[in-house]
Write an enzyme that holds these catalytic residues in place. Structure first.
Site, short mmCIF file in Angstrom:
data_model
loop_
_atom_site.label_atom_id
_atom_site.label_comp_id
_atom_site.label_asym_id
_atom_site.label_seq_id
_atom_site.Cartn_x
_atom_site.Cartn_y
_atom_site.Cartn_z
N HIS A 346 -3.30 25.52 -5.50
CA HIS A 346 -2.12 25.62 -4.64
C HIS A 346 -1.78 24.22 -4.12
O HIS A 346 -2.61 23.52 -3.55
CB HIS A 346 -2.36 26.58 -3.48
CG HIS A 346 -1.09 26.86 -2.73
ND1 HIS A 346 -0.22 27.87 -3.11
CD2 HIS A 346 -0.49 26.21 -1.71
CE1 HIS A 346 0.84 27.84 -2.32
NE2 HIS A 346 0.70 26.84 -1.47
N ALA A 347 -0.53 23.81 -4.32
CA ALA A 347 -0.13 22.43 -4.05
C ALA A 347 -0.30 22.06 -2.58
O ALA A 347 -0.01 22.85 -1.69
CB ALA A 347 1.33 22.23 -4.46
N HIS A 376 8.77 18.37 -3.09
CA HIS A 376 8.36 18.98 -1.81
C HIS A 376 7.11 18.29 -1.26
O HIS A 376 7.06 17.89 -0.10
CB HIS A 376 8.11 20.48 -2.03
CG HIS A 376 7.51 21.19 -0.86
ND1 HIS A 376 8.26 21.84 0.10
CD2 HIS A 376 6.22 21.36 -0.46
CE1 HIS A 376 7.47 22.37 1.02
NE2 HIS A 376 6.22 22.10 0.70
N GLU A 377 6.12 18.16 -2.11
CA GLU A 377 4.85 17.57 -1.65
C GLU A 377 5.03 16.11 -1.25
O GLU A 377 4.45 15.65 -0.27
CB GLU A 377 3.76 17.69 -2.74
CG GLU A 377 3.36 19.13 -3.05
CD GLU A 377 2.93 19.94 -1.83
OE1 GLU A 377 2.42 19.34 -0.86
OE2 GLU A 377 3.13 21.16 -1.84
N HIS A 380 6.07 15.76 2.27
CA HIS A 380 4.94 15.75 3.21
C HIS A 380 4.31 14.36 3.27
O HIS A 380 4.03 13.83 4.34
CB HIS A 380 3.85 16.72 2.74
CG HIS A 380 4.17 18.17 2.90
ND1 HIS A 380 4.55 18.71 4.10
CD2 HIS A 380 4.13 19.21 2.03
CE1 HIS A 380 4.72 20.04 3.96
NE2 HIS A 380 4.49 20.35 2.70
N GLU A 404 7.61 21.05 6.40
CA GLU A 404 7.95 21.73 5.14
C GLU A 404 9.37 21.44 4.68
O GLU A 404 9.69 21.60 3.50
CB GLU A 404 7.78 23.25 5.31
CG GLU A 404 6.35 23.69 5.62
CD GLU A 404 5.35 23.24 4.58
OE1 GLU A 404 5.72 23.08 3.41
OE2 GLU A 404 4.16 23.02 4.96
N HIS A 505 -1.95 31.67 1.56
CA HIS A 505 -1.96 31.26 2.96
C HIS A 505 -2.74 32.20 3.87
O HIS A 505 -3.05 31.84 5.00
CB HIS A 505 -0.52 31.09 3.45
CG HIS A 505 0.26 30.10 2.63
ND1 HIS A 505 0.64 30.35 1.31
CD2 HIS A 505 0.71 28.85 2.90
CE1 HIS A 505 1.28 29.30 0.83
NE2 HIS A 505 1.34 28.38 1.77
N TYR A 515 7.56 27.98 6.75
CA TYR A 515 8.38 27.98 5.52
C TYR A 515 9.71 28.67 5.77
O TYR A 515 10.73 28.31 5.18
CB TYR A 515 7.63 28.65 4.37
CG TYR A 515 6.32 27.98 4.07
CD1 TYR A 515 6.28 26.73 3.45
CD2 TYR A 515 5.11 28.57 4.41
CE1 TYR A 515 5.08 26.10 3.18
CE2 TYR A 515 3.90 27.96 4.14
CZ TYR A 515 3.89 26.73 3.53
OH TYR A 515 2.69 26.10 3.26
O1 X8Z Z 1 2.79 26.61 0.04
C1 X8Z Z 1 3.83 26.05 -0.24
C2 X8Z Z 1 3.83 24.60 -0.71
C3 X8Z Z 1 2.73 23.84 -0.09
S1 X8Z Z 1 3.00 23.57 1.59
C4 X8Z Z 1 3.67 24.52 -2.20
N1 X8Z Z 1 4.99 26.73 -0.22
C5 X8Z Z 1 5.05 28.14 0.17
C6 X8Z Z 1 4.41 29.03 -0.87
O2 X8Z Z 1 4.10 28.56 -1.96
O3 X8Z Z 1 4.21 30.21 -0.59
C7 X8Z Z 1 6.32 26.18 -0.50
C8 X8Z Z 1 7.25 27.33 -0.39
C9 X8Z Z 1 6.51 28.45 0.28
ZN ZN Z 2 4.58 22.27 1.93
#
Ligand code: X8Z
Ligand code: ZN
Length: 606
Positions: A346-347, A376-377, A380, A404, A505, A515
């Protein structure tokens, strides 16, 4: 560390204690504090710097090399940080009721909020919660679905198949298969909730949900109302999109599989969690073939490496006047999934060593989706680099939704014009039908995401407050999924399952409202930056690529970090103190007109 994005919180959560945890004894009850509030904050900042170094290293190694040894190292570092944190917050109580400089008061408040999973004060509880956290994230990272023939498919590959496959039963197999990974997390999570709540109560909150909602420079109740208000602003957009997508899926799979009065089966939306639906674009494209933006094909035919994709994102930020990523970024980041070990794919973006050691951690695939995640990254990372001169307690975002929203704001500037300019697609087509197509593609991600972005924490707020008992974890999850998203599982789920744990998450304990807020803020920021860039005409045609004035304003916001209430930061940036969804609503006006027309005569809702 981990994303100060996940970050200030997680980060903090991740921090271990380092040299100083007990050097200065906490003031005794009633006695005058041994140090002034300013001295206390200065000490906290100094000690944090050291703590973060250790915590960051432990967390990085854990996330990029999941095994029993790194679990021990990460859990220990986390427990040490938690010890320090608990003691410091207790010491800070001595300054309550004193008249303090606003920056000092804010630093103390941020210190208190400096973890997303506070540990109980006793050593055994600390160890237990740190181990649970480390284990759950590790289980997610190493998760795979093994078919009966012994063939095992790792999580990222399952995610990709959910995007690519269209066969109803095959999708359902992957969807169910991935949810086997979270079954063993159920009991751990319930215990984690008990312990984290104990920790939150010791810090003075009713429960962990209240603590999370206290992180927005307003009361927890006001934050809840604010988030409901924003959802009310965007819900009409979602309802139109849902109606149209359900109708189209009914045409594809049959109304027996996609009943036209009810929720959409959750495995048919081109995403493991039905949170973003752009993988269905080809089915939803309003005007087939008009102005197609096919970055996937370019990436494949030109065989872009992960590094080249990251360079593309970097170039955008550089065009705004921001610095190139340092050599250490290229040397130390994880761009690709290693073959020989489990990692958390997960990024995330990391600001280690006080923002001097910036990295991203991803398992990059050659797709447009992934390219946008890279942008996106890097958002950050640019934030982390910009606020690195703030004291550690202010090294964070104005609020976590800002963190975010940075990269996502830049993504809005990846217009067909921009993509053509940098050679990622052929020339952009000047046709109003191309605009509607493009908006559909974007809305399938941005608009579809909104209810999911809202509900994940609504579920956790209920869990942390005790309103949702462990015996109701799964049922309540699906109630919210259906209420907000209008999706439902196609097969019976029960309390033997733990479907929330199948979303990163939850086991990683990263708050999610951020988000939802980011999805709204990114359009608000985009509108302002486009004004600064002197853009005239429709907002969706604006790209700030190459615009130094917009870049300066953007960067000034990033530099402020968490040093002032987010309302002040927002006001400097946009001229208003309120988050406001009118920018996203206005942005998608052309698509809404199209959807309303298509939905005429259909019965919408579920
Ligand atoms: O978790 C993330 C990023 C890292 S902060 C890739 N996002 C959420 C997800 O993947 O559920 C970005 C959009 C929503
Ligand atoms: Zn992010």
């Amino acid at each position: 560390m981990k994303h100060y994005s996940l970050y200030v919180l997680l980060l903090l959560l991740l921090a271990g204690c380092g040299r100083s945890g007990g050097e200065t004894p906490p003031p005794q009850g009633g006695a005058a504090p041994a140090e002034s509030a300013d001295e206390f904050v200065a000490r906290a900042n100094a000690e944090l710097e050291e703590l973060y170094r250790e915590l960051g290293a432990a967390e990085w190694v854990r996330s990029t090399y999941i095994n029993g040894d790194t679990a021990i190292i990460a859990a220990a570092a986390n427990a040490r940080y938690q010890k320090w944190h608990g003691e410091m917050v207790k010491s800070s109580l001595a300054y309550e009721g004193q008249e303090l400089d606003p920056a000092t008061r804010r630093a103390i408040e941020l210190l208190k909020l400096g973890t997303s999973a506070p540990a109980p004060g006793d050593a055994a509880g600390r160890k237990e919660i740190s181990t649970l956290s480390t284990d759950m994230e590790g289980m997610y990272g190493a998760g795979e679905y093994c078919r009966s023939d012994g063939d095992c498919i790792p999580g990222p590959e399952l995610e990709q198949r959910m995007r690519d496959v269209r066969d109803y039963d095959e999708l359902l197999e992957y969807w169910r298969g991935w949810r086997e990974v979270s079954v063993p997390m159920r009991e751990k999570y319930a215990r984690f909730v008990e312990l984290a709540n104990e920790g939150a109560v010791e810090l003075g909150y009713d429960n962990l949900g209240e603590m999370w909602r206290s992180n927005y420079d307003m009361s927890p109740a006001d934050f809840q109302a604010e988030s409901a208000r924003l959802w009310g602003q965007v819900k009409p957009l979602y309802d139109e999109l849902h109606c149209h997508v359900r109708a189209r899926l009914g045409e594809v799979y049959g109304d027996d599989k996609v009943p036209q009065e009810g929720p959409i089966p959750a495995h048919l939306l081109g995403n493991m969690w039905a949170q973003e639906w752009a993988a269905l674009y080809d089915l939803m494209e309003p005007f087939p073939g008009v102005g197609d933006v096919d970055v996937d094909t370019t990436l494949r035919t030109r065989n872009f490496s992960p590094q080249e994709m990251v360079r593309s994102a970097e170039s955008f930020y550089v065009s705004l006047g921001m610095p190139r990523r340092p050599d250490t970024f290229w040397e130390r980041s994880q761009f690709s999934k290693p073959r020989d070990r489990d990692v958390v794919c997960h990024a995330s973006a990391w600001g280690l060593d006080g923002g001097n050691d910036l990295r991203i951690k991803m398992c990059i695939n050659q797709t447009y989706d992934e390219l946008r995640v890279i942008y996106h990254e890097l958002g950050h990372n640019y934030y982390q680099g910009a606020y690195k001169d703030q004291p550690p307690l202010f090294q964070g975002a104005a609020h976590d939704g800002f963190h975010e929203a940075i990269g996502d704001t830049v993504v809005l500037s990846m217009t067909p014009g921009y993509l053509a300019e940098v050679g990622l697609v052929g020339s952009a087509e000047d046709d109003p039908r191309a605009v509607v197509n493009r908006q559909m593609q974007m809305a399938l991600d941005s608009i579809a995401f909104l209810p999911f972005g809202k509900l994940v924490d609504e579920w956790r707020w209920g869990v942390f407050s005790g309103e949702i008992a462990p015996a109701d974890y799964n049922r309540s999850w699906w109630e919210l999924r259906t209420k907000y998203q209008g999706v439902a599982p196609a097969v019976e789920r029960s309390e033997a399952d733990f479907d929330p744990g199948a979303k990163y998450h939850v086991p990683a304990n990263v708050p999610y409202s951020r988000y939802f807020l980011a999805r709204i803020l990114q359009f608000q920021f985009h509108r302002t930056l486009c004004e600064i860039a002197g853009h005239e005409g429709d907002l969706h045609a604006c790209s700030i690529y190459g615009n130094r004035e917009a870049g300066e304003k953007f960067h000034a916001m990033l530099e402020a970090g968490a040093s002032q209430p987010w309302q002040d930061t927002l006001e400097v940036m946009t001229g208003t103190r309120e988050m406001d969804a009118t920018a996203i609503v206005d942005y998608f006006a052309p698509l809404m007109a199209y959807l309303k027309e298509r939905n005429e005569g259909r019965s919408c809702g579920w």
